[in-house]
Write a protein that holds these residues in place. Structure first.
Motif: not given
Length: 112
Positions: A11-18
């Motif tokens: 599972t890949v959790k990508r942080p928000s760019d905002e």
């Protein structure tokens, strides 16, 4: 079709760019799963002896093989559960793309 059997998933959790004004992510970002092959291992590293005290350290690592060119970044958090039921959650330390002689991506290799 992958070169190796891909029977595990990550599972890949990508942080928000905002970001807020302090530089922290505003929302959770995206989360997705990928089929892969995980090879886990560990090594014991022995340090110098200081008189009577001996120091020893265990270093655990995992190599993840993903089919073709996978969208994995150094800012992502990758989590997986092994056969013993232990869940690991780490950031990638190294990402390599293995290519065929014609230049097409065959595998993405991620080290945790």
């Amino acid at each position: 079709m992958a070169i190796f059997p891909m029977r595990q998933t990550i599972t890949v959790k990508r942080p928000s760019d905002e970001l807020d004004r302090w530089g922290n992510p505003v929302n959770d970002g995206a989360e997705f799963t990928l089929k892969c092959r995980i090879d886990e291992g560990s090594t014991a590293v022995k340090a110098r002896n200081n008189g009577v005290v001996r120091s020893e350290e265990a270093v655990a690592s995992a190599r993840i093989l993903l089919d073709r060119l996978a969208d994995v970044r150094y800012t992502d958090v990758i989590s997986y559960t092994n056969e013993l039921g232990e869940t690991m959650e780490k950031r990638p330390k190294e990402i390599n793309v293995k290519r065929h002689i014609d230049g097409k991506a065959l595998l993405t290799e991620v080290y945790l």
